[in-house]
Design an enzyme around this catalytic site. Structure first.
Site, PDB file in Angstrom:
ATOM      1  N   LYS A   1     -13.684  49.441 -95.057  1.00 27.44           N
ATOM      2  CA  LYS A   1     -12.612  50.375 -95.407  1.00 27.44           C
ATOM      3  C   LYS A   1     -13.124  51.276 -96.502  1.00 27.44           C
ATOM      4  O   LYS A   1     -13.474  50.791 -97.582  1.00 27.44           O
ATOM      5  CB  LYS A   1     -11.412  49.611 -95.968  1.00 27.44           C
TER       6      LYS A   1
ATOM      7  N   ASP B   1       3.350  43.305 -96.844  1.00 27.86           N
ATOM      8  CA  ASP B   1       3.349  44.333 -95.793  1.00 27.86           C
ATOM      9  C   ASP B   1       2.970  43.710 -94.449  1.00 27.86           C
ATOM     10  O   ASP B   1       2.126  44.243 -93.727  1.00 27.86           O
ATOM     11  CB  ASP B   1       2.372  45.463 -96.183  1.00 27.86           C
TER      12      ASP B   1
HETATM   13  P1  ADP Z   1      -5.001  50.830 -93.773  1.00 27.37           P
HETATM   14  O1  ADP Z   1      -4.782  49.438 -94.203  1.00 27.37           O
HETATM   15  O2  ADP Z   1      -5.815  51.657 -94.674  1.00 27.37           O
HETATM   16  O3  ADP Z   1      -3.694  51.450 -93.410  1.00 27.37           O
HETATM   17  P2  ADP Z   1      -5.775  49.744 -91.348  1.00 27.37           P
HETATM   18  O4  ADP Z   1      -6.035  48.398 -91.890  1.00 27.37           O
HETATM   19  O5  ADP Z   1      -4.460  49.909 -90.667  1.00 27.37           O
HETATM   20  O6  ADP Z   1      -5.892  50.791 -92.479  1.00 27.37           O
HETATM   21  O7  ADP Z   1      -6.932  50.144 -90.366  1.00 27.37           O
HETATM   22  C1  ADP Z   1      -6.851  51.247 -89.490  1.00 27.37           C
HETATM   23  C2  ADP Z   1      -7.360  50.858 -88.126  1.00 27.37           C
HETATM   24  O8  ADP Z   1      -8.721  50.435 -88.220  1.00 27.37           O
HETATM   25  C3  ADP Z   1      -6.637  49.673 -87.527  1.00 27.37           C
HETATM   26  O9  ADP Z   1      -5.517  50.086 -86.801  1.00 27.37           O
HETATM   27  C4  ADP Z   1      -7.674  49.024 -86.649  1.00 27.37           C
HETATM   28  O10 ADP Z   1      -7.690  49.627 -85.379  1.00 27.37           O
HETATM   29  C5  ADP Z   1      -8.973  49.346 -87.362  1.00 27.37           C
HETATM   30  N1  ADP Z   1      -9.417  48.198 -88.164  1.00 27.37           N
HETATM   31  C6  ADP Z   1      -9.093  47.922 -89.450  1.00 27.37           C
HETATM   32  N2  ADP Z   1      -9.675  46.789 -89.896  1.00 27.37           N
HETATM   33  C7  ADP Z   1     -10.400  46.309 -88.867  1.00 27.37           C
HETATM   34  C8  ADP Z   1     -11.236  45.152 -88.680  1.00 27.37           C
HETATM   35  N3  ADP Z   1     -11.415  44.250 -89.674  1.00 27.37           N
HETATM   36  N4  ADP Z   1     -11.822  44.967 -87.488  1.00 27.37           N
HETATM   37  C9  ADP Z   1     -11.602  45.856 -86.493  1.00 27.37           C
HETATM   38  N5  ADP Z   1     -10.847  46.942 -86.593  1.00 27.37           N
HETATM   39  C10 ADP Z   1     -10.233  47.200 -87.755  1.00 27.37           C
HETATM   40 MG    MG Z   2      -3.237  48.393 -92.475  1.00 23.59          MG
END
Ligand code: ADP
Ligand code: MG
Length: 610
Positions: free
Chosen positions: A382, A474
């Site tokens: 991230k 959340d």
């Molecule tokens: P944020 O928490 O910043 O809102 P997310 O956690 O929702 O972001 O991540 C955005 C997208 O990235 C998710 O919808 C998913 O498709 C992908 N994603 C996030 N973390 C992972 C992970 N550990 N493995 C695979 N895909 C992921």
């Molecule tokens: Mg998220």
């Protein structure tokens, strides 16, 4: 941490002072003064070479949690005890671990200590006077055989049991998986290695010695098991549910493929699950047998074969079906190695130049998420958009989050925090977010036990957080991820606290997850494990509708009004009554009356076994 004043006889709260502790290889030094301004004055120190014992303290004495003690000798060889209270069990365990490593070679180390404290002229543990010998065996392994001269000999018959029971004993474990160490001080493991545990004071990283090679170092505690336990066998799945076992065996399609797991309904009873294609009048299927025990304590599946241990019984049925639907055959693919709590016992800052960044996985609240590799390990990275989170506070908290490890939580591996934007590096899950997965697989999922299994997996991850007193804040299908073999893991736990965005942080904000919020969150922003339970009910509803938006197109103020008037989401078309009644429990208006995650988990198990 706080420290108890050493020259006070009574035990009043004012005898405890906040101090700033600094550990060097030679000394533990404590300071007072202002942490912010950096003006600190030394108030005392303990020379580590004089330390006799480093142990926890029975908390009843001080009516404080997380107290530990450092027993040491003065120049005149008199024993003193320094009592210190940490702010959490984790912090205490870390200090115990570090201190023990630094004093491990001390000549004067003792196998005995006082678990209580010296009050009103006696030890609270053994009621002995000032000079009575220490009464409790130390809890970690000390590597010397005879008592060095000049230190108190333990009393020959300690008050609570024979000497042999109290001596710190050698703990030998077996490696279940290969592990490749990446950090100095860590040790690689090969499956089936035998290891002696030298220090198990840190929950997730134990110091061990390889019995054959004599190599020493830290390795993940979840990669080893007690010698002689069922866990060391590939076919043993522990607490996996009936559904998990079926998914695994059906995917393998191996005639006679089998696993053994703990029965979900009866504790202490085991179940054998076997795959067979050749059952009369039936499609390929998985059959489940309880492993029974007779009066002499022998295990059996049919009356033809009885054995004193489960591994022997399994072995005999591999030779001969003897009453089962087929002969047992080990499944080819062993268990996959689980995630580790971070990437090394002492490593959590990741060098970004070692990250091989690949495709973008999606983007969210904090910015872009990319797939990456760290050596051979798949990770998700991230990249935190600058200004979207309170970074310093998060980095502190992430040290705690890294210590959370469960098969249904997305594992945090570490951070790259030395430059901006900071990266958060976690476990990678190949099928992405649960919400998208539900929407993409609507046809195959509905009307299938798979959805119940998804809910119980999320519930198991949340039960762990609840036990650790960690609030998610959340929980929703968009924040859960799906891996191979339809494993579900909860992600983004606790992150909500570090978002810098008024639209997200106040219940009036446009990005605030109103539709998942419990009444007490809407009214007073009061978060708890019970508000997570409410959100979990909404998540179940998302699962059973294959990813519909809760409350459809209703706008936030209407949702708030609906929730506050006590109305809840309707029963999804494919949701059985007993599952909907769990959702309704989650939506009990009064937080205290809602079930806990562990109570919900039991309800799931009962439904799954029907
Ligand atoms: P944020 O928490 O910043 O809102 P997310 O956690 O929702 O972001 O991540 C955005 C997208 O990235 C998710 O919808 C998913 O498709 C992908 N994603 C996030 N973390 C992972 C992970 N550990 N493995 C695979 N895909 C992921
Ligand atoms: Mg998220």
């Amino acid at each position: 941490m706080t420290k108890r004043s050493q020259n006070k006889r009574s035990f009043t709260p004012t005898n405890w002072k906040e101090r700033w502790f600094v550990l060097s290889p030679e000394n533990l030094i404590y300071f007072d003064g202002d942490r912010q301004s950096g003006r600190r004055k030394e108030r005392g120190r303990v020379e580590l070479s004089r330390v006799v014992a480093v142990e926890c303290v029975n908390s009843v004495v001080f009516q404080r949690d997380y107290v530990f003690q450092l027993c040491y000798l003065s120049e005149e060889k008199e024993q003193y005890v320094l009592y210190i209270a940490a702010v959490s069990g984790y912090e205490r365990d870390e200090w115990l671990g570090y201190l023990r490593r630094l004093v491990a070679a001390n000549e004067c180390l003792s196998d005995w200590y006082h678990e209580g404290a010296f009050i009103r002229n006696q030890w609270s543990c053994c009621k002995g006077g000032k000079d009575v010998a220490a009464c409790t065996a130390v809890t970690w392994t000390i590597n010397h055989n005879n008592n060095p001269p000049g230190h108190p000999t333990p009393s020959p018959t300690p008050p609570n049991g024979p000497l042999s029971d109290m001596m710190p004993h050698r703990k030998v474990v077996v490696a279940l998986y290969d592990y490749n160490a990446t950090t100095v001080g860590d040790m690689s493991l090969r499956k089936h290695d035998e290891l002696e545990v030298l220090d198990d004071t840190q929950e997730h990283w134990w110091k061990m010695r390889n019995i054959k090679t004599k190599e020493e170092g830290f390795a993940p505690s979840n990669y080893v098991r007690d010698q002689g336990s069922l866990q060391q066998y590939d076919w043993y799945l522990g607490d996996a549910t009936r559904h998990r076992a079926e998914v695994l065996l059906m995917n393998q399609e191996r005639e006679g493929g089998f696993v053994v797991r703990n029965s979900t309904t009866n504790s202490g009873i085991y179940t054998l699950s076997v795959f067979s294609k050749h059952l009369p009048r039936s499609r390929p299927q998985v059959k489940h047998y309880h492993i029974k025990k007779d009066q002499e304590g022998n295990y059996y599946l049919s009356h033809h074969i009885k054995c004193p241990t489960i591994p022997e019984l399994i072995y005999r049925h591999q030779l001969n079906p003897a009453g089962l639907c087929t002969r047992l055959r080990p499944i080819s693919q062993g268990r996959e190695a689980p995630t580790t709590a971070g990437l090394g016992h002492d490593k959590w800052e990741i060098d970004p130049s070692q990250l091989n960044l690949m495709e973008e996985l999606g983007s969210g609240q904090f910015g872009v998420v990319r797939h990456g590799k760290l050596g051979s390990l798949h990770v998700a990275v991230k990249m935190m958009k600058e200004g979207t989170m309170s970074e310093d506070e998060f980095i502190e908290e992430a040290k705690v989050m890294r210590q959370l490890r469960h098969q249904n939580l997305v594992q945090l591996y570490g951070v790259c925090s030395k430059r901006r934007p900071i990266y958060i590096v976690t476990e990678y899950l190949c099928h992405g977010s649960l919400l998208n997965y539900l929407r993409d697989n609507e046809r195959t999922l509905l009307n299938n036990t798979a959805v119940l299994d998804m809910c119980s997996q999320v519930c198991a991850g949340m039960e762990y957080l609840e036990k650790k007193k960690f609030i998610h804040r959340d929980l929703a299908a968009r924040n859960c991820l799906v891996g191979a073999n339809s494993e579900i893991k909860v992600g983004d736990f606790g992150l909500a606290r570090y978002v810098v965005d008024d639209e997200y942080n106040s219940s009036g904000g446009a990005k605030f997850p109103i539709k998942w919020a419990a009444p007490e969150v809407l009214n007073f922003m009061r978060f708890s494990s019970k508000s997570d339970v409410w959100a979990f009910g909404v998540l179940m509803w998302e699962v059973y509708t294959c990813g519909k938006m809760p409350y459809g197109r209703m706008r936030n103020p209407e949702v708030v009004e609906m929730v506050q008037s006590g109305r809840v989401l309707e029963q999804p078309r494919y949701c059985p009554d007993d599952v909907y009644s769990i959702m309704q429990h989650c939506w009990t208006p009064v937080a205290e009356s809602r079930p806990s995650f562990s109570e919900i988990l039991i309800q799931f198990m009962n439904i799954a076994d029907e």
